[in-house]
Design a protein around this motif. Structure first.
Motif, PDB file in Angstrom:
ATOM      1  N   SER A 100      22.318 -26.541   2.917  1.00  0.00           N
ATOM      2  CA  SER A 100      23.448 -27.295   2.378  1.00  0.00           C
ATOM      3  C   SER A 100      24.517 -26.405   1.748  1.00  0.00           C
ATOM      4  N   SER A 101      24.256 -25.110   1.653  1.00  0.00           N
ATOM      5  CA  SER A 101      25.276 -24.209   1.112  1.00  0.00           C
ATOM      6  C   SER A 101      25.279 -22.888   1.873  1.00  0.00           C
ATOM      7  N   LEU A 102      26.415 -22.204   1.783  1.00  0.00           N
ATOM      8  CA  LEU A 102      26.592 -20.898   2.413  1.00  0.00           C
ATOM      9  C   LEU A 102      26.733 -19.862   1.313  1.00  0.00           C
ATOM     10  N   GLN A 103      26.025 -18.761   1.459  1.00  0.00           N
ATOM     11  CA  GLN A 103      26.148 -17.648   0.525  1.00  0.00           C
ATOM     12  C   GLN A 103      26.474 -16.395   1.321  1.00  0.00           C
ATOM     13  N   ILE A 104      27.329 -15.539   0.754  1.00  0.00           N
ATOM     14  CA  ILE A 104      27.681 -14.292   1.427  1.00  0.00           C
ATOM     15  C   ILE A 104      27.387 -13.110   0.510  1.00  0.00           C
ATOM     16  N   ASN A 105      26.975 -12.022   1.120  1.00  0.00           N
ATOM     17  CA  ASN A 105      26.702 -10.778   0.422  1.00  0.00           C
ATOM     18  C   ASN A 105      27.926  -9.893   0.636  1.00  0.00           C
ATOM     19  N   ILE A 106      28.763  -9.764  -0.396  1.00  0.00           N
ATOM     20  CA  ILE A 106      30.011  -9.011  -0.280  1.00  0.00           C
ATOM     21  C   ILE A 106      30.144  -8.029  -1.438  1.00  0.00           C
ATOM     22  N   GLU A 107      31.003  -7.060  -1.222  1.00  0.00           N
ATOM     23  CA  GLU A 107      31.371  -6.113  -2.271  1.00  0.00           C
ATOM     24  C   GLU A 107      32.887  -5.989  -2.228  1.00  0.00           C
ATOM     25  N   LEU A 108      33.536  -6.384  -3.309  1.00  0.00           N
ATOM     26  CA  LEU A 108      34.992  -6.275  -3.363  1.00  0.00           C
ATOM     27  C   LEU A 108      35.361  -4.842  -3.727  1.00  0.00           C
ATOM     28  N   LEU A 109      36.148  -4.204  -2.869  1.00  0.00           N
ATOM     29  CA  LEU A 109      36.616  -2.843  -3.114  1.00  0.00           C
ATOM     30  C   LEU A 109      37.970  -2.862  -3.803  1.00  0.00           C
ATOM     31  N   GLU A 110      38.658  -3.964  -3.667  1.00  0.00           N
ATOM     32  CA  GLU A 110      39.937  -4.215  -4.331  1.00  0.00           C
ATOM     33  C   GLU A 110      39.875  -5.646  -4.866  1.00  0.00           C
ATOM     34  N   ALA A 111      40.879  -6.073  -5.567  1.00  0.00           N
ATOM     35  CA  ALA A 111      40.877  -7.423  -6.148  1.00  0.00           C
ATOM     36  C   ALA A 111      41.441  -8.453  -5.168  1.00  0.00           C
ATOM     37  N   ILE A 112      41.023  -8.376  -3.910  1.00  0.00           N
ATOM     38  CA  ILE A 112      41.482  -9.305  -2.882  1.00  0.00           C
ATOM     39  C   ILE A 112      40.269 -10.111  -2.413  1.00  0.00           C
ATOM     40  N   PRO A 113      40.257 -11.413  -2.598  1.00  0.00           N
ATOM     41  CA  PRO A 113      39.064 -12.192  -2.245  1.00  0.00           C
ATOM     42  C   PRO A 113      38.842 -12.305  -0.735  1.00  0.00           C
ATOM     43  N   VAL A 114      37.579 -12.324  -0.362  1.00  0.00           N
ATOM     44  CA  VAL A 114      37.187 -12.625   1.014  1.00  0.00           C
ATOM     45  C   VAL A 114      37.360 -14.125   1.186  1.00  0.00           C
ATOM     46  N   GLN A 115      37.732 -14.561   2.393  1.00  0.00           N
ATOM     47  CA  GLN A 115      37.859 -15.984   2.683  1.00  0.00           C
ATOM     48  C   GLN A 115      36.988 -16.332   3.882  1.00  0.00           C
ATOM     49  N   VAL A 116      36.494 -17.572   3.887  1.00  0.00           N
ATOM     50  CA  VAL A 116      35.636 -18.054   4.968  1.00  0.00           C
ATOM     51  C   VAL A 116      36.166 -19.396   5.456  1.00  0.00           C
ATOM     52  N   ALA A 117      36.192 -19.571   6.773  1.00  0.00           N
ATOM     53  CA  ALA A 117      36.546 -20.846   7.386  1.00  0.00           C
ATOM     54  C   ALA A 117      35.466 -21.184   8.412  1.00  0.00           C
TER      55      ALA A 117
END
Length: 135
Positions: free
Chosen positions: A54-71
């Motif tokens: 029922s939910s999606l989780q992503i393993n990310i590391e932000l290198l800058e203050a720009i968010p990852v987006q998902v569609a």
């Protein structure tokens, strides 16, 4: 653990080659990543996969203050209403391995459970390691 050695150059004929042994660790699910921190926004579209939670989780590391987006789109590539990049919200905390993904008008992914979808990732200034569906 990954053990490795390093050696210098023999500069003294009366002594051996200077060497060291080291150990490195890799965080959970962080062996390889799709990263982009230069140039334009990077896009990654996954092959169709079944929504198993029922939910999606992503393993990310932000290198800058720009968010990852998902569609999300259907298996044929038609974007799903309410699951756009613009509606995406990621609760990123650098101290957690996985960050939950939500969309503004959707409580969770229950309506998509069992369906085949494509995940579209928009990445700039970040590394995307993995994703998972959970309950």
């Amino acid at each position: 653990y990954i053990f490795y050695t390093g050696a210098g150059v023999k500069t003294n004929p009366k002594k051996g080659i200077p060497m060291s042994i080291g150990v490195a660790t890799i965080g959970l699910d962080r062996f390889a990543a799709m990263a982009n921190w230069r140039g334009n926004q990077g896009r990654l579209i996954c092959k169709p996969t079944a929504v198993t939670g029922s939910s999606l989780q992503i393993n990310i590391e932000l290198l800058e203050a720009i968010p990852v987006q998902v569609a999300l789109s259907s298996a044929d590539g038609t974007m799903l209403d309410g699951y756009s990049f613009e509606n995406c919200e990621i609760d990123y905390d650098p101290h957690r391995i996985y960050s939950p993904v939500r969309w503004k008008d959707k409580a969770d992914l229950s309506e998509l459970r069992g369906q085949q979808v494509k995940l579209h990732f928009s990445v700039k200034g970040a590394a995307l390691y993995s994703y998972r569906f959970t309950d």
